[in-house]
Design a protein around this motif. Structure first.
Motif, PDB file in Angstrom:
ATOM      1  N   HIS A 257     -11.163  61.611   5.494  1.00 27.03           N
ATOM      2  CA  HIS A 257     -10.916  60.529   6.445  1.00 27.03           C
ATOM      3  C   HIS A 257     -11.585  60.822   7.784  1.00 27.03           C
ATOM      4  O   HIS A 257     -12.631  60.272   8.065  1.00 27.03           O
ATOM      5  N   THR A 288     -13.725  52.087   2.756  1.00 26.27           N
ATOM      6  CA  THR A 288     -13.064  50.890   2.234  1.00 26.27           C
ATOM      7  C   THR A 288     -11.574  50.881   2.569  1.00 26.27           C
ATOM      8  O   THR A 288     -11.054  49.894   3.099  1.00 26.27           O
ATOM      9  N   THR A 289     -10.865  51.967   2.267  1.00 31.18           N
ATOM     10  CA  THR A 289      -9.441  52.020   2.595  1.00 31.18           C
ATOM     11  C   THR A 289      -9.228  51.993   4.096  1.00 31.18           C
ATOM     12  O   THR A 289      -8.318  51.312   4.606  1.00 31.18           O
ATOM     13  N   TRP A 292      -9.697  48.562   5.470  1.00 30.50           N
ATOM     14  CA  TRP A 292      -8.648  47.655   5.002  1.00 30.50           C
ATOM     15  C   TRP A 292      -7.355  47.853   5.791  1.00 30.50           C
ATOM     16  O   TRP A 292      -6.694  46.880   6.165  1.00 30.50           O
ATOM     17  N   ASP A 325     -11.917  56.468  -2.348  1.00 33.19           N
ATOM     18  CA  ASP A 325     -10.498  56.641  -2.026  1.00 33.19           C
ATOM     19  C   ASP A 325      -9.620  55.875  -3.014  1.00 33.19           C
ATOM     20  O   ASP A 325      -9.637  56.145  -4.206  1.00 33.19           O
ATOM     21  N   ASN A 326      -8.893  54.887  -2.528  1.00 29.85           N
ATOM     22  CA  ASN A 326      -7.905  54.197  -3.357  1.00 29.85           C
ATOM     23  C   ASN A 326      -8.543  53.093  -4.184  1.00 29.85           C
ATOM     24  O   ASN A 326      -9.470  52.420  -3.738  1.00 29.85           O
ATOM     25  N   TRP A 331      -2.568  51.045  -1.232  1.00 28.57           N
ATOM     26  CA  TRP A 331      -3.373  51.400  -0.066  1.00 28.57           C
ATOM     27  C   TRP A 331      -4.640  50.560   0.034  1.00 28.57           C
ATOM     28  O   TRP A 331      -5.145  50.338   1.139  1.00 28.57           O
ATOM     29  N   TYR A 332      -5.171  50.141  -1.101  1.00 27.63           N
ATOM     30  CA  TYR A 332      -6.346  49.270  -1.113  1.00 27.63           C
ATOM     31  C   TYR A 332      -6.360  48.507  -2.441  1.00 27.63           C
ATOM     32  O   TYR A 332      -6.339  49.132  -3.503  1.00 27.63           O
TER      33      TYR A 332
END
Length: 430
Positions: A257, A288-289, A292, A325-326, A331-332
């Motif tokens: 992150h 992306t996460t 978002w 990631d998710n 989370w996404y």
């Protein structure tokens, strides 16, 4: 065996190949490869083709790397939706799902995820696992079994995601030993939004020292969720860097992150990037996460988008990877373990230009370095006959629309939808 003609980014081609392998203005080299069994036996430049024929060659990549995923919770968004799209709602939905999670569910999610990733052109995944609570053992058992099923095809690395203070407890030490026995990594969450202020930072420092001590004694790497936030820029990353520089432990550390770091003023951001490089800490950016969840304000479109400062980190010499990631969880709600789609998204979101070496490396060679993979993803004679052949002849075509693709694994094309067996190395769209 018929040779395969294609255009490959120069950064994915053996740098020892010189004359005839010069890249064009888009960073692509026209070449043909020969394959025997699972290995590349020859790489030859294409000298005599005219420009129209060269332009018609398909763009190819070597299989890409997913440096940060959550297989244990993937595909849970429908059953545990996050309608608000906030961090708090995501955490609440995740906790509800975790309370009823079973090993059978995790096994099914992992199999679906790994199969999709394999067919989409992924060769390695690092997945974090919720590792404290009633579903921890079942999740680990399911993903360790998945790792064995996929061994030799797709490399799966597993990280124990736990509250940082857990590593101070006897239970935390027992978990660390079990993770080490399973050749996993240790992880946790540090920095805002999960607690702020001097007292929390002091507690985080104590827990981080305990985590690094366990990792060094047990021979584990460390991958932390750090500063997944749009406030107090860079405080968690700065803490990790300063502790690592002071301790100088023989531990591979990754900060995943590092979102709020990108909100620092330029000079402070560059100085922190230099500390990370000096401490040999890798960073995984997760746009992306982050895009978002972070920066949400009721009734407002966010104008500040927290994201790891990719260019500053690369300029400082930090190993920088970019991950999805998710995937379809609280989370996404999107994603599908598709690295090519992530690359397409990253072009506008992160202003990454894939025709530049540093624009492509976060998905390929740099990501391989972050995960410590045996293959760096560079095509060379004697190396793996693994490719992702795209139904696009240029970067512009790739960015214009989702491409068709054929995936070559160990010298054989993966079956197209409707096929049952891999096809031989013939025309890629046959």
């Amino acid at each position: 065996m018929h040779p395969l003609a294609l255009r490959l980014p120069r950064g994915l081609l053996d740098p020892r190949l010189a004359r005839g392998f010069e890249a064009d203005a888009d960073g692509l080299v026209a070449l043909q490869i020969r394959v025997a069994g699972a290995l590349v036996t020859a790489i030859e430049p294409l000298w005599s083709m005219d420009q129209a024929a060269l332009a018609a060659l398909p763009l190819a990549l070597t299989p890409l790397v997913e440096p940060h995923a959550h297989l244990d919770k993937a595909f849970t968004a429908d059953a545990f939706p996050n309608r608000e799209g906030t961090m708090a709602a995501a955490l609440a939905a995740n906790q509800r799902e975790y309370g009823v999670r079973t090993g059978e569910q995790v096994a099914a999610r992992a199999e679906l995820a790994l199969d999709r990733a394999w067919r989409n052109g992924v060769r390695a995944i690092r997945s974090h696992i919720d590792s404290v609570g009633p579903a921890a053992r079942a999740s680990w058992d399911a993903l360790l079994e998945a790792r064995e099923r996929w061994r030799g095809r797709l490399e799966l690395q597993l990280v124990a995601l736990a509250p940082l203070a857990h590593w101070l407890s006897p239970e935390g030490e027992a978990l660390a030993r079990a993770v080490a026995d399973g050749q996993g990594l240790l992880g946790g969450v540090i920095g805002p939004p999960y607690g702020q202020g001097p007292a929390r930072r002091a507690a985080d420092r104590e827990a981080l020292l305990a985590l690094l001590d366990l990792a060094e004694r047990l021979g584990c790497g460390v991958d932390l969720h750090v500063d997944e936030s749009d406030r107090d820029p860079g405080v968690g990353v700065d803490l990790v860097a300063r502790v690592a520089l002071a301790q100088r432990r023989a531990v591979a550390i990754t900060c995943s992150h590092a979102s709020s770091m990108g909100l620092l003023p330029p000079r402070a951001c560059d100085q922190l990037a230099e500390r990370l490089a000096a401490a040999e800490i890798a960073v995984v950016a997760l746009p992306t996460t982050n895009f978002w969840l972070l920066g949400r304000r009721p009734g407002r479109t966010p104008w500040r988008r927290p994201l790891a400062p990719i260019r500053s980190l690369q300029r400082a010499g930090v190993r920088l990877a970019l991950g999805g990631d998710n995937v379809q969880d609280p989370w996404y709600p999107g994603g599908d373990f598709d690295p090519v789609e992530l690359l397409r998204w990253a072009a506008p979101l992160c202003q990454l230009m894939p025709w530049q070496r540093l624009g492509l490396a976060p998905f390929s060679t740099a990501a391989a370095a972050v995960l410590g993979l045996a293959w760096d993803g560079v095509l060379r004679v004697g190396g793996p006959a693994d490719l992702v052949l795209l139904g696009a002849g240029s970067w512009g075509e790739l960015l214009a629309r989702p491409p068709q693709r054929r995936v070559l694994r160990a010298g054989q094309w993966l079956p197209l939808p409707g096929q049952e067996q891999p096809s031989p190395l013939l025309l890629p769209w046959s």
